[in-house]
Write a protein that holds these residues in place. Structure first.
Motif, PDB file in Angstrom:
ATOM      1  N   LEU A 278      12.784  11.759   2.366  1.00 54.85           N
ATOM      2  CA  LEU A 278      13.035  12.911   1.494  1.00 54.85           C
ATOM      3  C   LEU A 278      11.737  13.551   1.031  1.00 54.85           C
ATOM      4  N   ALA A 279      11.427  14.714   1.582  1.00 58.72           N
ATOM      5  CA  ALA A 279      10.253  15.468   1.157  1.00 58.72           C
ATOM      6  C   ALA A 279      10.520  16.113  -0.200  1.00 58.72           C
ATOM      7  N   PRO A 280       9.511  16.200  -1.073  1.00 61.38           N
ATOM      8  CA  PRO A 280       9.701  16.868  -2.365  1.00 61.38           C
ATOM      9  C   PRO A 280      10.193  18.308  -2.228  1.00 61.38           C
ATOM     10  N   GLU A 281       9.912  18.926  -1.090  1.00 57.00           N
ATOM     11  CA  GLU A 281      10.393  20.296  -0.849  1.00 57.00           C
ATOM     12  C   GLU A 281      11.918  20.339  -0.712  1.00 57.00           C
ATOM     13  N   PHE A 282      12.541  19.186  -0.492  1.00 58.70           N
ATOM     14  CA  PHE A 282      13.993  19.108  -0.350  1.00 58.70           C
ATOM     15  C   PHE A 282      14.656  18.387  -1.528  1.00 58.70           C
TER      16      PHE A 282
ATOM     17  N   ALA B 109       4.562  21.825   4.257  1.00 56.57           N
ATOM     18  CA  ALA B 109       5.044  20.456   4.096  1.00 56.57           C
ATOM     19  C   ALA B 109       4.943  19.658   5.391  1.00 56.57           C
ATOM     20  N   LEU B 110       5.120  20.332   6.515  1.00 59.51           N
ATOM     21  CA  LEU B 110       5.081  19.647   7.806  1.00 59.51           C
ATOM     22  C   LEU B 110       3.683  19.153   8.159  1.00 59.51           C
ATOM     23  N   ARG B 111       2.657  19.850   7.660  1.00 57.30           N
ATOM     24  CA  ARG B 111       1.284  19.445   7.960  1.00 57.30           C
ATOM     25  C   ARG B 111       0.957  18.167   7.191  1.00 57.30           C
TER      26      ARG B 111
ATOM     27  N   ALA C 104      13.030  14.899   9.120  1.00 57.91           N
ATOM     28  CA  ALA C 104      14.055  15.218   8.121  1.00 57.91           C
ATOM     29  C   ALA C 104      13.931  16.659   7.647  1.00 57.91           C
ATOM     30  N   ILE C 105      12.710  17.174   7.536  1.00 59.15           N
ATOM     31  CA  ILE C 105      12.518  18.570   7.132  1.00 59.15           C
ATOM     32  C   ILE C 105      13.135  19.501   8.171  1.00 59.15           C
ATOM     33  N   VAL C 106      12.817  19.268   9.435  1.00 62.40           N
ATOM     34  CA  VAL C 106      13.358  20.106  10.508  1.00 62.40           C
ATOM     35  C   VAL C 106      14.881  19.984  10.567  1.00 62.40           C
ATOM     36  N   LEU C 107      15.374  18.756  10.447  1.00 64.12           N
ATOM     37  CA  LEU C 107      16.816  18.535  10.474  1.00 64.12           C
ATOM     38  C   LEU C 107      17.505  19.230   9.304  1.00 64.12           C
ATOM     39  N   GLY C 108      16.933  19.102   8.113  1.00 62.24           N
ATOM     40  CA  GLY C 108      17.542  19.725   6.937  1.00 62.24           C
ATOM     41  C   GLY C 108      17.603  21.235   7.059  1.00 62.24           C
ATOM     42  N   LEU C 109      16.521  21.838   7.541  1.00 65.50           N
ATOM     43  CA  LEU C 109      16.515  23.289   7.720  1.00 65.50           C
ATOM     44  C   LEU C 109      17.532  23.706   8.771  1.00 65.50           C
TER      45      LEU C 109
END
Length: 299
Positions: free
Chosen positions: A129-133, A264-266, A275-280
């Motif tokens: 879980l990224a803080p952006e999510f 966030a990806l960097r 998870a970021i790519v999947l969530g988007l």
């Protein structure tokens, strides 16, 4: 001092401990509200328990449509304060929460004030879980302002409005927000956009110092919940866009996807990046699916 009504919406006794803590903290902070209203969403046993065990609160029933929008409208109808503040039943306000909230209304242009909702995980933050999510768990996410600033919409767990414009715009719309455990939302987004469209010169002020801790239960820390919540967010945004127009409904989301998430990806690890790519992707798919719903389902 401007009188404030605090409204806490609840639907189950399973969250009794956090409801009691939230109600007590709201009532006994550095600034006392006029009233703390606990709205019991089609939960008569819960209402009876609130009446018996929380004498410093006013227990009311949501006699309208089941769900968070209907419950908030019931709390609004029962309130008498010039400002109406809304808390979730698992959002625990800081001692100075109400004092800071009221101070933000010194500017007469401000019609609403929202604050930070910091996640209180049951253990460590989930590795994926990224803080952006963090919006997935109803909390402040990376990309929101770090200083007081005008925003499009608030986090529903910690928001407030002047009562008069809130009533004048018709309150919360049924059919968009959460009902029980179904992980949908955006009723507060639709309301905030509608308020701004009706009075473009007014301000919705986000102040991160107006803070609560938002309890995250273990079931909300799984990839399964993450995926369900992203899908439901996309569907909900489609409903909002159908009501207020896609330009306003997606303005923050475009900025977040095009600016915040690439940063966030960097440097993120494989799991979090995936998870970021999947969530988007899931959120986008949910939105596309939502736009294909029959017109009557957008009403």
């Amino acid at each position: 001092m401007t009188p404030v009504s605090v409204v806490i919406c609840a639907y189950t006794e399973e969250r009794w401990d956090t409801l009691v803590e939230a109600a007590r903290a709201a009532a006994h902070g550095s600034l006392a509200p006029r009233e703390v209203i606990v709205v019991c969403d089609h939960a008569p046993q819960l209402q009876a328990r609130v009446e018996a065990e929380l004498p410093w609160t006013i227990a009311v029933a949501n006699d309208g449509p089941r769900g968070l929008s209907g419950a908030r409208n019931a709390g609004l109808a029962a309130s008498t304060g010039d400002i109406v503040a809304f808390l979730d039943d698992d959002a625990l306000p800081a001692a100075d929460w109400l004092e800071r909230l009221v101070a933000a209304y010194e500017d007469p242009a401000v019609v609403g004030v929202g604050g930070a909702a910091e996640p209180q995980f049951p253990a460590e933050r989930p590795a994926f879980l990224a803080p952006e999510f963090d919006w997935v768990v109803g909390c402040t996410y990376r990309g929101l302002p770090e200083e007081p600033a005008a925003v499009r919409n608030f986090i529903g767990a910690n928001m407030s409005f002047r009562r008069e414009p809130l009533v004048a715009t018709g309150g919360f719309v049924n059919g968009i927000g959460r009902v029980g455990t179904r992980p949908v939302g955006c009723e507060e987004t639709e309301l905030c956009i509608r308020l701004a469209q009706s009075a473009p010169d007014t301000v919705l002020l986000y102040d991160p110092s107006v803070a609560v801790r938002h309890v995250v239960t273990p079931d909300r820390t799984t990839l399964r919940y993450y995926a369900r919540r992203c899908w439901s967010e996309g569907r909900s945004k489609a409903l909002v866009a159908a009501r207020v127009g896609s330009r306003d409904a997606l303005s923050n989301e475009r900025r977040h996807a095009l600016r915040t998430l690439p940063r966030a990806l960097r440097g993120a690890g494989v799991l979090r990046s995936s998870a970021i790519v999947l969530g988007l992707a899931i959120t986008t798919a949910g939105y596309v699916a939502g736009t294909a719903l029959p017109t009557e389902e957008h009403a």
